[in-house]
Motif scaffolding. Structure first.
Motif, PDB file in Angstrom:
ATOM      1  N   VAL A  47      59.034  86.465  36.723  1.00  0.00           N
ATOM      2  CA  VAL A  47      60.130  86.487  35.945  1.00  0.00           C
ATOM      3  C   VAL A  47      60.911  85.445  37.554  1.00  0.00           C
ATOM      4  O   VAL A  47      61.536  86.390  38.288  1.00  0.00           O
ATOM      5  CB  VAL A  47      61.696  86.643  35.067  1.00  0.00           C
ATOM      6  N   VAL A  48      60.170  84.013  37.320  1.00  0.00           N
ATOM      7  CA  VAL A  48      60.674  83.483  37.942  1.00  0.00           C
ATOM      8  C   VAL A  48      61.825  82.572  38.229  1.00  0.00           C
ATOM      9  O   VAL A  48      61.564  81.624  37.310  1.00  0.00           O
ATOM     10  CB  VAL A  48      59.981  82.890  38.945  1.00  0.00           C
ATOM     11  N   TYR A  49      62.956  82.542  38.348  1.00  0.00           N
ATOM     12  CA  TYR A  49      64.162  81.165  38.487  1.00  0.00           C
ATOM     13  C   TYR A  49      63.331  79.519  39.522  1.00  0.00           C
ATOM     14  O   TYR A  49      63.593  79.816  41.153  1.00  0.00           O
ATOM     15  CB  TYR A  49      65.442  81.656  38.860  1.00  0.00           C
ATOM     16  N   ARG A  50      62.990  79.214  38.854  1.00  0.00           N
ATOM     17  CA  ARG A  50      62.563  78.044  39.021  1.00  0.00           C
ATOM     18  C   ARG A  50      63.469  76.996  39.863  1.00  0.00           C
ATOM     19  O   ARG A  50      64.146  76.196  38.142  1.00  0.00           O
ATOM     20  CB  ARG A  50      61.402  77.336  37.884  1.00  0.00           C
ATOM     21  N   ALA A  51      63.723  77.245  41.134  1.00  0.00           N
ATOM     22  CA  ALA A  51      65.120  76.482  41.436  1.00  0.00           C
ATOM     23  C   ALA A  51      64.299  74.336  42.341  1.00  0.00           C
ATOM     24  O   ALA A  51      64.411  75.247  43.157  1.00  0.00           O
ATOM     25  CB  ALA A  51      65.855  77.265  42.241  1.00  0.00           C
ATOM     26  N   PHE A  52      63.517  73.895  41.319  1.00  0.00           N
ATOM     27  CA  PHE A  52      63.253  72.766  41.973  1.00  0.00           C
ATOM     28  C   PHE A  52      63.963  71.477  41.335  1.00  0.00           C
ATOM     29  O   PHE A  52      64.965  71.559  39.983  1.00  0.00           O
ATOM     30  CB  PHE A  52      62.124  72.344  41.027  1.00  0.00           C
ATOM     31  N   ALA A  53      64.874  70.534  41.677  1.00  0.00           N
ATOM     32  CA  ALA A  53      65.865  69.860  42.117  1.00  0.00           C
ATOM     33  C   ALA A  53      64.772  69.245  40.301  1.00  0.00           C
ATOM     34  O   ALA A  53      64.302  68.428  40.461  1.00  0.00           O
ATOM     35  CB  ALA A  53      65.675  68.912  43.033  1.00  0.00           C
ATOM     36  N   GLU A  54      65.961  68.537  39.236  1.00  0.00           N
ATOM     37  CA  GLU A  54      65.627  68.400  38.215  1.00  0.00           C
ATOM     38  C   GLU A  54      64.071  68.980  37.577  1.00  0.00           C
ATOM     39  O   GLU A  54      63.447  68.038  36.617  1.00  0.00           O
ATOM     40  CB  GLU A  54      65.129  66.607  38.477  1.00  0.00           C
TER      41      GLU A  54
END
Length: 240
Positions: free
Chosen positions: A86-93
């Motif tokens: 389970v990955v929190y995808r912290a990509f802008a927008e």
């Protein structure tokens, strides 16, 4: 005392990283409210059980996790050395939460579901979810079945839940959150089942499970569905 094992800093075939293991978040009430937000946010009845103040604080925490550069990641081990990430995808927008399945022998992880503005799923049936929750295998972020259940819930979509489903989710909410009336909230969550809703699961000709979800990679009728070999491989990895 259980010592969680950190997932890899990068997962084959998955863009982004380095990934950062943060099992301490699993002990925070507000983390779970943010993690399950898409499951209850479209239901006024469900939101009443959460509370405005807690929802606002949970939303602020969720924004920090998705807006930073740490990419919080959690792992649940499966039989045969398979792993659910389970990955929190912290990509802008392009922030969201990805549910990935991988095995060390695979070239790339399979994305079972994604929880964001372009939701994809479901990726798990109830029996597959519970098999991962209850396997007791060490080596992941937690062996606690309540935490595992809440962690994987947003990837669930199943229209044939057993009578015990509400009881299982109620116990997890009571153990890991401070929501009002956890039994009523559990019933609402399992009735609506988030953005994808309850999907119907059947067996393909190859005897592996598929569903009819409009946004599911495991629905062969979708133009973006995986080919039969990958559908069968994923099903075998998730077999209870």
């Amino acid at each position: 005392m259980y010592s969680p094992q950190a997932p890899p800093t990068r997962i084959p075939g998955y863009d982004g990283g380095p990934l950062h293991h943060q099992p301490d978040l699993l002990g925070e009430h507000l983390f779970w409210l943010g993690h399950l937000h898409s499951y209850y946010s479209e239901s006024e009845e469900a939101e009443e059980f959460v509370g405005d103040a807690d929802e606002q604080e949970a939303g602020a925490l969720q924004s920090r996790l998705l807006g930073g550069n740490t990419r919080p990641t959690f792992m649940v081990p499966l039989a045969g050395d398979h792993r659910l990430y389970v990955v929190y995808r912290a990509f802008a927008e392009d922030e969201g939460i990805d549910y990935l399945l991988h095995h060390p022998s695979w070239d790339a992880a399979e994305r079972l579901a994604q929880d964001d503005g372009h939701f994809m799923g479901p990726g798990l049936s109830w029996s597959e979810l519970i098999a991962a929750v209850d396997n007791g295998l060490p080596g992941g972020s937690t062996t606690d079945p309540h935490a595992r259940l809440l962690l994987l819930m947003p990837a669930l979509g199943d229209d044939a839940l057993p009578d015990s489903a509400v009881e299982r989710l109620t116990a997890a909410l009571r153990a890991r959150t401070r929501v009002k009336a956890p039994e009523q909230l559990a019933a609402v969550l399992l009735e609506d089942q988030g953005p994808c809703g309850p999907a119907h699961w059947t067996s393909a000709e190859g005897s592996y499970p598929i569903n009819d979800g409009d946004y599911s990679f495991r629905n062969p009728a979708n133009h973006f569905a995986w080919p039969a070999t990958r559908l069968a491989r994923v099903a075998a990895a998730l077999t209870p």
